[in-house]
Each structure stands twice: as structure tokens, then as C-alpha cells.
Scaffold this active site. Structure first.
Site, mmCIF file in Angstrom:
data_model
loop_
_atom_site.group_PDB
_atom_site.id
_atom_site.type_symbol
_atom_site.label_atom_id
_atom_site.label_comp_id
_atom_site.label_asym_id
_atom_site.label_seq_id
_atom_site.Cartn_x
_atom_site.Cartn_y
_atom_site.Cartn_z
ATOM 1 N N GLU A 174 -6.133 -6.982 -1.455
ATOM 2 C CA GLU A 174 -6.713 -6.872 -0.203
ATOM 3 C C GLU A 174 -8.005 -6.142 0.184
ATOM 4 O OE1 GLU A 174 -3.865 -5.541 2.711
ATOM 5 O OE2 GLU A 174 -5.324 -4.511 3.898
ATOM 6 N N GLU B 118 0.816 -1.204 0.145
ATOM 7 C CA GLU B 118 -0.008 -0.106 -0.047
ATOM 8 C C GLU B 118 0.893 1.397 -0.092
ATOM 9 O OE1 GLU B 118 -2.716 -0.265 3.281
ATOM 10 O OE2 GLU B 118 -4.194 -1.511 2.046
#
Length: 460
Positions: A378, A286
Site C-alpha cells: 500500500e 498495518e
């Protein structure tokens, strides 16, 4: 996972939105509706509605039907603005699914109540024109001959073809599975019993291995964590699942901070696993607080390291704003579309948490999926903190959209962490039961019910 991140701007819910312009007429050739009751319980049910435009393209639409039984009512819907007057139900497009090309379709869904026999409606209209195509959802489009066996044995070596993840038969597929939590904290959750359950009872296609780099992770013991990741790859392979190796960078958000570690790690795991067909590489979890240009530069340095050892595996690149394609930074997918990573056989990561990320995020995915190969490496059913109440409506809308677009996904998390995003109740990983309703959280039960349905991977 975004446990420490501030939530950004919220967006409108799937209910109560209004369209920007009135619906256009549909040509006389009409439309087709597939209506399927997906589950039913005492006095209640859930249904999916797929409308296909068989006429001229439209921009703005309303689907209507009248219930056969006066006791049937819509209680909550997604992927449209729903209303009911008497026995007549209306579902109007949202901004992101307002356009229906000739042959184009929209997938809607809702939960409802009934007091009688709950028969299916038999007559539908799209923008006032009768849908005379077949209805009832009993004859879906032929997906090709489905293979039998494990996900790995059927699909073999994966590749990117166009905007899709494709199998060894060059047919688009969707993988559905679970992500570990940080393996430095929850290693007790990943053993023979839990992975047997994931493969055989949950019927997952994929295990995402979340190897944190910081936070007591890889940087503290590179050799030890590399060995542990490889062992999970082997365990997934033995059970016919794909293994997504996640270089879980989060803090600091610039992946270039870890570029030397990334090169060392990926050189090792790629060389060791090059002969395997079940490995996918996610090179930066991320990215946050960093430009797309910097992320792209990182990717174009790390991917060649993988390719030198493993030229065939799919590689997934994180995107700006915690892998939101930039949406959480006030941007969108155009920065990637206009300046893609200079590499082949790659996909781009997208992450969402259903209670925090709703229609404007879904609109971005819908647009981007036509131009970019996306993989939801995710997602959570709750808020972006990993906690809070499960948002069933938003989660269902998301998963319906991903199914429609054949976008693969992994849920956060296959763990017994003390947070509502976890699939298991605290203490579950001290035992050997990873499947029964007694050990599942509300999130775990919902996600298991989705990923355990048949894959029907095409082989022709």
C-alpha cells in the site's frame, strides 16, 4: 490506510540536503550515464538519469554536465541534491544512495524547462572524471526475453527467491497495481467494467483486495465477506491479474486480537484458492502499537494455516509502525533482519504516503531491500491521512526507487472516495468509465501513467 494516525517526524526533502563527507575520486575506468527524456511538453520536460560507476567503489559522489542549450534549466529534482550554475548542472548524492560499488548505479530524475530544442547533454563527469561509457539511454541492460500475454500467463506461480519476487522462470519481477478501498464501503467500484479497465487500459498486474476486519467489515459477516473476496480473486484471474488478499487489520493495531478470525478466514480462502496461481496472501495490513516480537508470533501461527492448504503461495507479513519496518515507531529494519519470521516463501510489507514519508523512509527501504524481500502492498501519493495535496516529487522519487529495486507495489486506492488519495473523482463508480482523463483525480492520472508502461517480464 492511516486515515486516523498522527503523523510522526518529518524528514528532509530530496532538495537541499548536504553530504557528510566530500566525494571520492573515481578510478580512470570512469563511469557510464544513461540520460532519457521520459516526457516533454510545451517549454517543459521530465528526464531520468542513471549513473553507473565503472571504477573503484566510492562513498559520496557528484554528477555534472553542461547543457548544450543555454535555455535549459533544472526546476526540481529527486534522489539527489540538485543545483545549476549557468549551463552547468550538479547532482550530489543523498545519505541513502551515497555508496556506489564498482558496477553500482544510482537513478536520478528531474523536471526542467527549455526555450530552444532541448538537446540531450553528451558529456558527463562523476567526481570530476569523464564518463566515457555509452550515454543516451538507448541501450538498457538486457532484462531477458520479455514474455507476451497477461501478467499471470507469463509469470505463472510466483515465489520468493533471495530478496526478490520471482516468476515461474526464477527471474525477479515487479508487479504494479491498485488496491481497493474497503470493500464494505465501495463494492460498487469493483465490477466487470472497472476490472476490465484496470487490466486492459491501466495494464495493471495486480488487484489488492482490502478486506477490513473491523469497521463494518469481516467480523460482521464472515461468510459473506469471504465469498466476496473469492469472487474478486476469480475476477482478477479471469483478466490475467494477480490478487493480493489483504486481511486489513488497523484498529486495534495488535494483529493477535484477530488471530482466531485470521485462522478461520485464511483456512477457508487458502483451501478454496489453492489450485490458483494468482493468489498472494497479506496476513496483517498495518500492525501498530505493538512489538515486532508480537507480530512475528502472529505470523508464525497464521502462516502454517495457509501452508496446510496452499503450500506454494507467497505470504506477506506486516511490519511494525503501520508496516513501516518500524521507522514510524523510531526503529528500523534491523529488528526484522535480526529476528525474521520462521517461514519460507514470505515477504515483508512496507507502506508509505509520499507527502509524509520521505528520505529517511527511502533510506530504510534501500538498506532493507538488500537483506529482506519487500512488497509495498500500500502507498499513497498524498499525506498519511489519505488527504492533502499530491506530492508529485516525493511520489516520483519513491516509484523510481521501487522500479530500481524491483519492489512490487499497490496504490491506495482504486475508488471514488472523497479523498485525494483516490484514483477517481467522486461519483465515478456510478458510471462505467474508469480510464479517461475526465474521471481521474490528479493522483489517479499520475499512478495510471506509471503502471500502464510496459512490464517486460523476463522468461529466460
Amino acid at each position: 490506510m492511516k486515515r486516523t494516525l498522527a503523523l510522526l517526524a518529518t524528514c528532509a526533502t530530496a532538495l537541499g540536503l548536504t553530504t557528510l563527507a566530500g566525494p571520492q575520486a573515481v578510478a580512470a575506468t570512469g563511469c557510464k550515464v544513461d540520460y532519457t527524456i521520459t516526457s516533454q511538453w510545451q517549454g517543459g520536460f521530465q528526464a531520468g538519469v542513471k549513473v553507473t560507476n565503472l571504477g573503484d567503489p566510492v562513498s559520496g559522489w557528484t554528477l555534472k554536465w553542461t547543457w548544450p542549450d543555454s535555455g535549459q534549466k533544472v526546476t526540481q529534482g529527486w534522489n539527489g541534491t540538485w543545483s545549476q550554475s549557468g549551463s552547468t548542472v550538479s547532482a550530489t548524492n543523498l545519505d541513502w544512495n551515497r555508496a556506489l560499488a564498482t558496477g553500482g548505479s544510482a537513478d536520478l530524475g528531474f523536471t526542467g524547462t527549455f526555450t530552444g530544442s532541448n538537446p540531450k547533454p553528451t558529456a558527463f563527469t562523476l567526481n570530476g572524471v569523464a564518463c566515457t561509457g555509452s550515454t543516451g539511454g538507448d541501450t538498457p541492460t538486457d532484462p531477458g526475453t520479455p514474455g507476451t500475454g497477461t501478467p499471470l500467463s507469463v509469470n505463472g506461480q510466483l515465489k520468493v527467491c533471495g530478496v526478490n519476487l520471482c516468476n515461474q522462470y526464477n527471474r525477479p519481477i515487479q508487479l504494479r497495481g491498485m488496491s481497493t478501498h474497503g470493500i464494505q464501503w465501495f463494492s460498487k467500484c469493483y465490477n466487470s467494467a472497472s476490472l476490465d479497465a484496470l487490466a486492459n487500459n491501466w495494464k495493471a498486474d495486480l488487484l489488492r483486495i482490502a478486506m477490513y476486519v473491523q469497521e463494518q467489515g469481516y467480523e460482521t459477516d464472515p461468510a459473506g465477506f469471504t465469498s466476496r473476496v473469492n469472487s474478486y480473486v476469480d475476477m482478477a484471474e479471469a483478466r490475467g491479474m494477480y490478487a493480493l488478499i489483504d486481511f486489513h487489520t488497523l484498529t486495534p493495531g495488535d494483529p493477535n486480537y484477530n488471530i482466531d478470525r485470521a485462522k478461520t478466514f485464511f483456512a477457508s480462502v487458502a483451501a478454496r484458492n489453492a489450485a490458483k496461481k494468482n493468489v498472494i496472501y497479506e496476513i496483517a495490513n498495518e500492525p501498530n502499537g505493538v512489538s515486532w516480537t508480537a507480530i512475528k508470533s502472529y505470523a508464525e501461527q497464521v502462516i502454517p494455516v495457509i501452508r496446510a492448504a496452499d503450500p506454494d503461495a507467497v505470504v506477506i507479513v506486516g511490519t511494525r509502525g503501520w508496516s513501516s519496518l518500524g521507522v514510524s515507531d523510531g526503529s528500523n529494519e534491523t529488528e526484522v533482519v535480526n529476528n525474521p519470521v520462521n517461514a519460507s516463501n514470505i515477504m515483508y510489507a512496507f507502506h508509505f504516503y509520499a507527502a509524509s514519508h520521505k528520505d529517511n523512509y527511502r533510506a530504510t527501504v534501500s538498506r532493507a531491500a538488500a537483506k529482506l524481500p519487500l512488497f509495498v502492498t500500500e502507498f499513497g501519493t498524498v499525506s498519511a491521512t489519505g488527504g492533502g495535496t499530491l506530492d508529485r516529487t516525493s511520489t516520483t522519487a519513491w516509484l523510481d526507487l521501487l522500479d530500481q529495486l524491483k519492489i512490487s507495489y499497490a496504490n491506495w486506492t482504486y475508488s471514488d472516495a472523497n479523498e485525494s488519495s483516490a484514483a477517481f473523482k467522486p461519483g465515478t463508480c456510478d458510471g462505467s468509465d474508469y480510464s479517461s482523463s475526465g474521471v481521474l483525480t490528479e493522483s489517479g492520472a499520475l499512478v495510471k501513467s506509471r503502471i500502464s508502461t510496459a512490464d517486460n517480464f523476463p522468461t529466460s
